[in-house]
Design an enzyme around this catalytic site. Structure first.
Site, PDB file in Angstrom:
ATOM      1  N   SER A 164       0.817  -1.217   0.000  1.00 18.30           N
ATOM      2  CA  SER A 164       0.000   0.000   0.000  1.00 18.30           C
ATOM      3  C   SER A 164       0.849   1.265   0.000  1.00 18.30           C
ATOM      4  CB  SER A 164      -0.954  -0.008   1.198  1.00 18.30           C
ATOM      5  OG  SER A 164      -0.241  -0.122   2.414  1.00 18.30           O
ATOM      6  N   TRP A 165       1.926   1.305   0.794  1.00 11.02           N
ATOM      7  CA  TRP A 165       2.740   2.512   0.855  1.00 11.02           C
ATOM      8  C   TRP A 165       3.559   2.682  -0.425  1.00 11.02           C
ATOM      9  CZ3 TRP A 165       3.473   7.134   1.281  1.00 11.02           C
ATOM     10  CH2 TRP A 165       4.572   7.806   1.812  1.00 11.02           C
ATOM     11  N   ARG A 168       6.752  -8.524  -6.955  1.00  9.37           N
ATOM     12  CA  ARG A 168       7.221  -9.907  -6.980  1.00  9.37           C
ATOM     13  C   ARG A 168       6.363 -10.777  -7.889  1.00  9.37           C
ATOM     14  NH1 ARG A 168      11.154 -11.229  -3.555  1.00  9.37           N
ATOM     15  NH2 ARG A 168      11.568  -9.885  -1.760  1.00  9.37           N
ATOM     16  N   ARG A 169       5.048 -10.497  -7.887  1.00  8.89           N
ATOM     17  CA  ARG A 169       4.116 -11.372  -8.614  1.00  8.89           C
ATOM     18  C   ARG A 169       3.698 -10.723  -9.930  1.00  8.89           C
ATOM     19  NH1 ARG A 169      -0.656 -12.088  -6.235  1.00  8.89           N
ATOM     20  NH2 ARG A 169      -0.457 -10.387  -4.749  1.00  8.89           N
ATOM     21  N   LYS A 218      10.281   1.783   7.931  1.00  7.21           N
ATOM     22  CA  LYS A 218      10.327   2.307   9.294  1.00  7.21           C
ATOM     23  C   LYS A 218      10.589   1.148  10.248  1.00  7.21           C
ATOM     24  CE  LYS A 218       7.285   6.153   8.123  1.00  7.21           C
ATOM     25  NZ  LYS A 218       6.027   6.888   8.390  1.00  7.21           N
ATOM     26  N   LYS A 253       7.390   4.865  16.543  1.00  6.16           N
ATOM     27  CA  LYS A 253       5.931   5.093  16.557  1.00  6.16           C
ATOM     28  C   LYS A 253       5.166   3.807  16.258  1.00  6.16           C
ATOM     29  CE  LYS A 253       5.045   4.994  11.928  1.00  6.16           C
ATOM     30  NZ  LYS A 253       3.925   4.367  11.187  1.00  6.16           N
ATOM     31  N   ASN A 256      -0.256  -0.993  12.536  1.00  6.13           N
ATOM     32  CA  ASN A 256       0.239  -1.356  13.864  1.00  6.13           C
ATOM     33  C   ASN A 256      -0.833  -1.174  14.921  1.00  6.13           C
ATOM     34  OD1 ASN A 256       3.349  -1.988  13.796  1.00  6.13           O
ATOM     35  ND2 ASN A 256       2.995  -0.343  12.330  1.00  6.13           N
TER      36      ASN A 256
END
Length: 330
Positions: A10-11, A31-32, A105, A190, A255
């Protein structure tokens, strides 16, 4: 600018969208083949960002050499703990003068290195060629073109400004910084604090608890940052407080979502199945704990998150242990 984005989560997909709409020709690596074909032929990646259309200037391939050929900017968006192994295979393909942008991150397990340090060491590039992007950047909101900001950090001011201009759109506003250490630590820590925040949400704890987690979590992060040479003011900005608030308060943040599952008593395996995304804080809590101990820094929230994630401690017990610690000045 010709740009490559390594990673189609997504990022990475949201970042490619920004680059493309800011004027770059972007090749994503996936990758796919099914994912690459969807990006290339349908200008979308519904597995990561459903319903989001990518500009015609964004394409994709499964051939990394093709993706990075001639690229002036190479952005890497892979799980942080896989970076070293991947770069061992990829680094020789990077153009010698390309700017390498870290979108990751985390702190590497074992070595306790930041992602930019892993890139410098493994890809054999000079530190002033590595740029870190960090801030309150929840990918689905960026993809929906909701206004947000970010920090572009690099020891080379000119290179930071080049990346800043390559990312500027009406909905994505980048600021520059030379504090690479502070930006990376803010982004890594974070994730761990957001796990704790998610647990608090699941336990039904209220706004006082949640505000305390954010502010004390920020204090822990800043203490570690100062010990490692970061500018303390960084933690009051977008890559510190801004990123922390977004990751804790947004129900979209992975997270926090992972932490909610743990707070409901689920195991790591059950939470992973339920979220189907990489929650970097689950592994980074181990490396950040070790980094803090090595530098004589107390990080009690990080310590308790590690115990919940890896030692089977009940989140309710972790809260009690936090609240009954030795009293100290703020």
């Amino acid at each position: 600018m010709k740009a490559a984005v390594i990673g189609s989560g997504s990022w990475g997909t949201a970042f490619a969208k920004v680059l493309g709409e800011a004027g770059s020709a972007v090749t994503m690596w996936a990758r796919r083949e099914a994912v690459a074909a969807e990006i290339r032929d349908k200008h979308g990646n519904d597995g990561s960002l459903p319903g989001v259309r990518l500009s015609d200037s964004v394409t994709a391939t499964t051939d990394l050499a093709e993706a990075v050929s001639g690229a002036e900017l190479i952005a890497i968006a892979v799980p942080s703990q896989t970076l070293r192994g991947n770069l061992a295979d990829w680094a020789g393909l990077f153009p010698s003068d390309a700017t390498v942008v870290s979108l990751m991150k985390g702190i590497e397990l074992g070595t306790l290195k930041r992602m930019s340090e892993v890139i410098v060491e493994t890809a054999r590039v000079a530190p002033d060629r590595v740029v870190v992007v960090s801030g309150p950047n929840v990918a689905p909101e960026i993809a929906a073109e909701q206004p947000t900001t970010t920090v572009v950090a690099c020891s080379d001011e000119g290179r930071a400004k080049q990346v800043q201009h390559a990312l500027a759109t009406p909905y994505f506003r980048p600021y520059t910084s030379d504090d690479v250490i502070g930006c990376e630590l803010g982004g890594a820590c974070k994730n761990v604090i957001a796990l704790a925040y998610g647990m608090a949400v699941a336990l039904g704890l209220g706004d006082n608890t949640r505000a305390s987690l954010i502010t004390r979590g920020l204090a822990e992060t800043a203490r570690l940052g100062v010990a490692l040479g970061a500018d303390p003011l960084t933690f009051a900005g977008l890559a510190g407080l801004g990123d922390l608030v977004a990751s804790c308060s947004s129900p979209l943040a992975r997270n926090r979502k992972f932490g909610e599952h743990l707070g409901r008593g689920e195991t790591l395996e059950q939470a992973q199945i339920a979220t189907r995304q990489t929650a970097e804080g689950v592994k980074s809590c181990l490396s950040i704990r070790d980094l803090a101990r090595a530098n004589g820094v107390e990080m009690p929230i990080v310590e308790q998150v590690e115990r919940v994630c890896h030692e089977g401690v009940d989140p309710r017990v972790a809260v009690k242990l936090l609240m009954t610690r030795e009293m100290k000045p703020e």
